[in-house]
Design a protein around this motif. Structure first.
Motif, PDB file in Angstrom:
ATOM      1  N   SER A  82      15.485   3.142  -6.275  1.00 20.00           N
ATOM      2  CA  SER A  82      14.163   2.703  -6.708  1.00 20.00           C
ATOM      3  C   SER A  82      13.170   2.791  -5.551  1.00 20.00           C
ATOM      4  N   THR A  83      11.883   2.743  -5.889  1.00 24.45           N
ATOM      5  CA  THR A  83      10.857   2.810  -4.857  1.00 24.45           C
ATOM      6  C   THR A  83      11.011   1.649  -3.865  1.00 24.45           C
ATOM      7  N   ASP A  84      11.268   0.443  -4.396  1.00 30.14           N
ATOM      8  CA  ASP A  84      11.422  -0.714  -3.506  1.00 30.14           C
ATOM      9  C   ASP A  84      12.558  -0.516  -2.526  1.00 30.14           C
ATOM     10  N   GLU A  85      13.688  -0.062  -3.063  1.00 30.83           N
ATOM     11  CA  GLU A  85      14.837   0.203  -2.192  1.00 30.83           C
ATOM     12  C   GLU A  85      14.474   1.229  -1.134  1.00 30.83           C
ATOM     13  N   ALA A  86      13.801   2.303  -1.580  1.00 36.27           N
ATOM     14  CA  ALA A  86      13.477   3.390  -0.670  1.00 36.27           C
ATOM     15  C   ALA A  86      12.667   2.875   0.504  1.00 36.27           C
ATOM     16  N   PHE A  87      11.650   2.070   0.215  1.00 37.92           N
ATOM     17  CA  PHE A  87      10.782   1.634   1.309  1.00 37.92           C
ATOM     18  C   PHE A  87      11.451   0.598   2.191  1.00 37.92           C
ATOM     19  N   SER A  88      12.290  -0.245   1.605  1.00 33.47           N
ATOM     20  CA  SER A  88      12.939  -1.191   2.508  1.00 33.47           C
ATOM     21  C   SER A  88      13.958  -0.459   3.377  1.00 33.47           C
ATOM     22  N   ALA A 141      14.542   9.275  10.324  1.00 36.44           N
ATOM     23  CA  ALA A 141      14.814   7.932   9.815  1.00 36.44           C
ATOM     24  C   ALA A 141      14.088   7.691   8.494  1.00 36.44           C
ATOM     25  N   MET A 142      12.829   8.131   8.425  1.00 39.12           N
ATOM     26  CA  MET A 142      11.994   7.778   7.262  1.00 39.12           C
ATOM     27  C   MET A 142      12.298   8.594   6.006  1.00 39.12           C
ATOM     28  N   ALA A 143      12.521   9.905   6.188  1.00 42.17           N
ATOM     29  CA  ALA A 143      12.443  10.816   5.043  1.00 42.17           C
ATOM     30  C   ALA A 143      13.545  10.685   3.981  1.00 42.17           C
ATOM     31  N   PRO A 144      14.830  10.574   4.376  1.00 46.67           N
ATOM     32  CA  PRO A 144      15.861  10.640   3.327  1.00 46.67           C
ATOM     33  C   PRO A 144      15.700   9.619   2.186  1.00 46.67           C
ATOM     34  N   PRO A 145      15.417   8.337   2.478  1.00 45.70           N
ATOM     35  CA  PRO A 145      15.262   7.410   1.345  1.00 45.70           C
ATOM     36  C   PRO A 145      14.105   7.800   0.421  1.00 45.70           C
ATOM     37  N   LEU A 146      12.996   8.272   0.997  1.00 43.76           N
ATOM     38  CA  LEU A 146      11.870   8.656   0.147  1.00 43.76           C
ATOM     39  C   LEU A 146      12.265   9.817  -0.755  1.00 43.76           C
ATOM     40  N   SER A 147      13.026  10.765  -0.182  1.00 45.27           N
ATOM     41  CA  SER A 147      13.488  11.894  -0.972  1.00 45.27           C
ATOM     42  C   SER A 147      14.386  11.414  -2.112  1.00 45.27           C
ATOM     43  N   GLU A 172       0.833  -1.205   0.000  1.00 41.42           N
ATOM     44  CA  GLU A 172       0.000   0.000   0.000  1.00 41.42           C
ATOM     45  C   GLU A 172       0.869   1.256   0.000  1.00 41.42           C
ATOM     46  N   ALA A 173       1.908   1.227   0.842  1.00 43.09           N
ATOM     47  CA  ALA A 173       2.776   2.405   0.934  1.00 43.09           C
ATOM     48  C   ALA A 173       3.436   2.673  -0.406  1.00 43.09           C
ATOM     49  N   ARG A 174       3.851   1.585  -1.084  1.00 44.80           N
ATOM     50  CA  ARG A 174       4.527   1.764  -2.370  1.00 44.80           C
ATOM     51  C   ARG A 174       3.545   2.223  -3.445  1.00 44.80           C
ATOM     52  N   GLN A 175       2.308   1.687  -3.345  1.00 49.84           N
ATOM     53  CA  GLN A 175       1.274   2.090  -4.306  1.00 49.84           C
ATOM     54  C   GLN A 175       1.023   3.602  -4.213  1.00 49.84           C
ATOM     55  N   ALA A 176       0.959   4.089  -2.981  1.00 47.66           N
ATOM     56  CA  ALA A 176       0.729   5.522  -2.788  1.00 47.66           C
ATOM     57  C   ALA A 176       1.896   6.323  -3.335  1.00 47.66           C
ATOM     58  N   PHE A 177       3.102   5.778  -3.146  1.00 47.71           N
ATOM     59  CA  PHE A 177       4.289   6.478  -3.630  1.00 47.71           C
ATOM     60  C   PHE A 177       4.279   6.549  -5.157  1.00 47.71           C
TER      61      PHE A 177
END
Lengths: 273, 273, 423
Positions: free
Chosen positions: C403-409, C389-395, C229-234
């Motif tokens: 990639s999105t997968d990398e970012a969320f993991s 902790a959360m923000a830098p990979p998403l940025s 779900e989180a990745r879908q939203a991204f």
């Protein structure tokens, strides 16, 4: 022909230097004389009817005037003290074999290397205990403590460039440490003093972090005021620009005043290694 | 600093309750700092930004100083103008450049479009964002380098130069063989001063990018700010500061001893005390 | 004593004095009178309104109120540093609700249930937006009264939507499509995207992601970010990115609001308290701004992020009752109404639903709906650490560094590591 080309080249360099150096300041002036939204104009609206409303508003605002007064007070007192202590310390280092002088000089240099954050937080604690938070005395103390090493280092170099024979002649005449410093060395070192005063003044005038943490609402200075014009809802560009322009004026005056000494003074300090 | 050293072995967090137990965690803080990707990326980001910035500043600064040093009409005015960027409040510089680089309101993109270049998102593209910070830093501090070099040049004796002109040396030969050797000590001093100051880079980047995108512009001071000032993990921050200071002190010590041995050998060669 | 030794001594002392620079200088007392209630709060419109309210209060009350305003971050820094040095001098503590749990855990705040109960009639807790009352309650104790409100909402340009024949988007898919159509048909950038690290990015992302059923943590002990779900939203966010300004990754709330007010984008999602700047002053789109509830996700829910601040009472204060009385008075409907003209942002339903106010501030209606749907971030002592902790990979993922997968993991692992450290 070659000479003509050189002229053109010089002219181009001169124009380029002027444009690059002045552009942001010119932009700030232009924005300060228009509304906040003029900051978002691209191309910038260089031709316009100036509105002095922002300046009027600032000068009618007691808290702005207070922060301007604070800035002046802080920069003048702290710079004077820095130069004073810097001169004394620098002279001592350059003339006497103080035990561990080399180490001390090194520590001075090192204290410039420590990230500011590592200094500010402990200072906050000490100030809490001493009731120095949000006081002018506290700010002066902190900035003098932070900047004196630099002044002392510059002075150390400058005094090192002045021949010891001057001191010795004075000492034979029976002058003491302070008298030698005051009456013999300082007059010779005046350009150096002026230059180090200007550098110190600019650094203190623009200091942000120390004031942000150690001052409350009583002794806020211009850089912190500027930061306050930018909230997480809007950016008051016009006020930021006008305040920046105003804050440049004292520095420019000082430099115009000291320009004669600036080059020769810094030269004294820097050439000798 | 001793306090910081002590704290670096504890799990102190300022945001805990007053009197909350503080544990001795031994070297854990150091371990987690040294293994943290945030820390290593802050160090590499800082190097990535300040090394090009300082190199470019030095080259430009020397060039500008040489250019300004020749007797010319308006020379004094030009000197004052080129000093302007160094005098502005850093927060304002950050704000200005944010608008200047902006993809939508950006004056830079507008000027590029005049010569037919496409618009670019300077602060979003990973390939350009660090260079954008470098350019800001170069713009801000080149005047300082130029000023010190100018001071050094002003203190030089014109005799060797004139002699070499008589000998028919061209401008480049004169620069390499006569001016540069004389300028070297001052360049050394400027390099050390600038390197020390560049490590303190914070205000401008904080405003310009906040460390993003990703961690591309999270310089050391931003990292410390995040840990120490937003998260209040003083124990870990102290460990990071200690690591940085030890590292920098080692560098400084090396630079210091090289400079000393050089100046000693120079003194011997020139036969002066 | 030998003169030379004396001079050396003087020199050494001088160096010491200059080096350590005269600690132990004159101590000047500046604590403010003991009969003053000192308030720490944030600058900006609501801050100005609060300072003005204090002036009104001081005219009719013996205990004077003194309001100190600081920037967002500086307010928290001063509060934490003040309490941790054991010498906090503020009686009323203004705070982003995201900080409240830490303030409570560290013993900064006075529980207010008793005082709320004894003056229940004059306070009228039911009139505050319910989400704030909930957010301000920790372990069944009220620790803050809602000061000013802010909630995510959708802004659009009525003229451009009409021109392009686009309906106001009701779902995120429609929103992404609308951004594309608007940009293609009108030439104006489709919408804004607020992607500056750290809190701006997270505020917007989670306003979308919650409506996809994603969560930061389900049990408060483990990250649940690495979910489909989180990745879908991204992915929706990434779909919007090409139709947003190029500098989205350095854009924060005021930057987005400026873009919209300058007429550079056709839509925007942003906090409700930026609205005033869009419909007044130098805004170029004054007459054409539409306001709407935030689009919904596949769960059918719209989940706008809740912002806003509360005012609490310091547990260390020597006049807690007076401090509470001021907070209750300043956040009552009457003062909120008076503060609107000074840039205040109401947190009371009666003020937001007042027809006269709604006519003057056309976004109130949409804001009310968004407040009703609002979601707030997990209540934790370590929210700021979680953000970091959360923000830098998403940025990094937004501009394609990873990639999105990398970012969320990565993001999820970092969050787990952070939570583990807290124990």
């Amino acid at each position: 022909m070659v000479k003509g080309l050189a002229h053109v080249g010089n002219f181009i360099i001169a124009i380029a230097l002027i444009v690059v150096s002045i552009y942001p300041v010119a932009w700030l002036i232009v924005v300060s004389l228009q509304s906040d939204s003029s900051a978002y104009q691209s191309p910038t609206n260089w031709i316009f009817v100036p509105q002095f409303g922002t300046y009027g508003k600032l000068f009618a605002d007691p808290s702005f005037l207070a922060s301007l007064a604070n800035s002046v007070q802080l920069a003048v007192i702290a710079t004077a003290l820095c130069v004073l202590f810097g001169a004394m310390g620098g002279y001592a280092l350059s003339r006497y074999k103080v035990p561990g002088a080399t180490g001390l000089t090194f520590m001075f240099a090192l204290s410039r290397l420590v990230p500011t954050f590592a200094i500010v937080v402990p200072t906050f604690y000490i100030y809490r205990q001493l009731n120095l938070l949000d006081t002018m005395a506290g700010l002066v103390l902190a900035l003098v403590a932070f900047q004196v090493p630099l002044s002392a280092l510059i002075m150390y170099r400058i005094f090192g460039g002045i021949p010891q024979s001057l001191d010795e002649a004075a000492r034979i005449d029976g002058a003491g440490f302070l008298r030698i410093l005051w009456q013999v060395i300082l007059p010779v070192a005046r350009p150096g003093l002026a230059a180090s005063a200007v550098v110190t003044f600019v650094l203190i005038w623009n200091e942000f972090l120390f004031v942000l943490v150690l001052a409350g609402n009583q002794v806020v200075t211009i850089p912190v005021t500027i930061a306050g014009f930018q909230t997480d809802k809007q950016v008051l560009w016009s006020s930021i620009a006008a305040t920046s322009v105003i804050s440049l004026i004292p520095i420019l005056l000082l430099i115009a005043f000291a320009q004669r000494h600036l080059l020769s003074g810094l030269g004294m300090g820097a050439v000798r290694e | 600093m001793l306090v910081a050293l002590y704290l670096s072995f504890t799990d102190t967090n300022l945001s805990n309750a007053v009197g909350a137990p503080v544990h001795n965690v031994g070297l854990n803080n150091y371990a987690s700092v040294l293994t943290s990707t945030d820390f290593s990326s802050a160090v590499s980001t800082t190097c990535w930004i300040i090394i090009p910035a300082v190199v470019i500043e030095m080259v430009l600064g020397v060039g500008i100083a040489l250019w300004l040093n020749r007797p010319r009409r308006y020379a004094r005015g030009m000197r004052a103008v080129t000093l302007l960027p160094y005098l502005l409040v850093p927060v304002v510089i950050g704000n200005f450049f944010r608008m200047f680089y902006s993809a939508q309101f950006g004056q830079l993109n507008y000027y590029l479009s005049l010569v037919g270049l496409p618009a670019h998102a300077w602060l979003t593209d990973p390939a350009t964002v660090r260079w954008a910070v470098v350019a800001l830093e170069v713009w801000h501090t080149t005047p300082f380098v130029a000023l010190l070099c100018l001071a050094g040049l002003a203190g030089m004796s014109p005799d060797p130069l004139e002699a070499s002109m008589v000998d028919g040396a061209n401008a480049w030969q004169r620069f390499v063989h006569i001016v540069l050797p004389d300028l070297l000590p001052i360049l050394g001093a400027v390099l050390v001063l600038r390197a020390m100051d560049a490590i303190q880079l914070f205000d401008e980047v904080y405003v310009l990018t906040g460390g993003g995108p990703g961690r591309l512009t999270s310089v050391i001071n931003l990292y410390l700010y995040q840990f120490g000032f937003r998260q209040f993990q003083i124990g870990q921050t102290s460990a990071a500061v200690t690591v940085i200071v030890v590292f920098l002190a080692a560098l400084a010590l090396i630079a210091f001893s090289i400079m000393r041995s050089r100046s000693r050998s120079r003194e011997r060669n020139s036969g002066l005390g | 004593m030998n003169r030379r030794i004396t001079t050396r001594l003087i020199a050494a002392v001088t160096v010491l004095v200059a080096g350590t620079a005269l600690s132990g200088c004159a101590v000047s007392a500046n604590g403010g009178g003991s009969d003053t209630i000192r308030v720490i709060a944030q600058t900006g419109g609501p801050g100005t309104a609060l300072a003005d309210a204090a002036k009104v209060w001081n005219k009719s009350h013996a205990t004077k109120v003194n309001v100190d305003l600081f920037d967002y971050d500086a307010t928290r820094e001063r509060t934490v540093l003040g309490f941790s040095s054991g010498k906090n001098s503020y009686d009323v503590i203004g705070m982003d609700y995201a900080w409240e749990k830490q303030y409570v855990d560290s013993g900064y705040l006075e529980p207010l249930n008793g005082m709320v109960k004894s003056s229940a009639k004059s306070i009228d807790m039911n009139d505050y937006i319910q989400a704030y009352v909930d957010w301000g309650t920790i372990d069944k104790q009220q620790y803050a009264l809602p000061w000013f409100g802010a909630v995510y909402m959708l802004y659009y340009r009525k003229d451009l939507l009409q021109q392009a024949g686009v309906e106001v988007p009701k779902t995120w898919d429609e929103y992404a499509k609308a951004a594309q159509t608007l940009q293609e048909k009108t030439g104006v950038t489709g919408t804004t995207l607020i992607g500056k690290r750290d809190d701006p990015l997270l505020d917007e992302y989670w306003s979308i992601a919650w409506s996809y059923g994603a969560d930061i943590t389900k049990d408060g002990k483990h990250s649940s970010m690495d979910s489909p779900e989180a990745r879908q939203a991204f992915d929706v966010w990434k779909k919007v990115a090409p139709y947003a300004p190029g500098d989205a990754l350095s854009a924060d709330w005021p930057a987005a609001a400026a873009a919209f007010a300058e007429g550079k984008t056709a839509m925007m999602i942003n906090f409700s308290d930026t609205s005033d700047s869009l419909i007044s002053g130098t805004s170029k789109v004054k007459d054409n701004v539409g306001f709407a509830p935030l689009p919904a996700g596949p769960t059918g829910k719209s989940t706008p992020n809740l912002g806003g601040w509360g005012l609490g009472v310091s547990a260390k204060s020597t006049h807690r009752q007076e401090a509470f009385d001021f907070v209750a008075w300043a956040t009552a409907a009457k003062q909120q109404q008076a503060g609107l003209a000074n840039g205040g942002s109401a947190s009371r339903i009666s003020v937001l639903s007042n027809p006269q106010n709604q006519a003057k501030y056309p976004y109130y209606e949409a804001a009310l709906t968004n407040y009703k749907n609002a979601v707030f971030f997990p209540v934790t002592s370590h929210w700021v650490d979680w953000e970091a902790a959360m923000a830098p990979p998403l940025s990094s993922a937004l501009n394609g560094q990873i990639s999105t997968d990398e970012a969320f993991s990565q993001s999820s692992q970092r969050l787990d590591a952070e939570i583990a450290k807290e124990k």
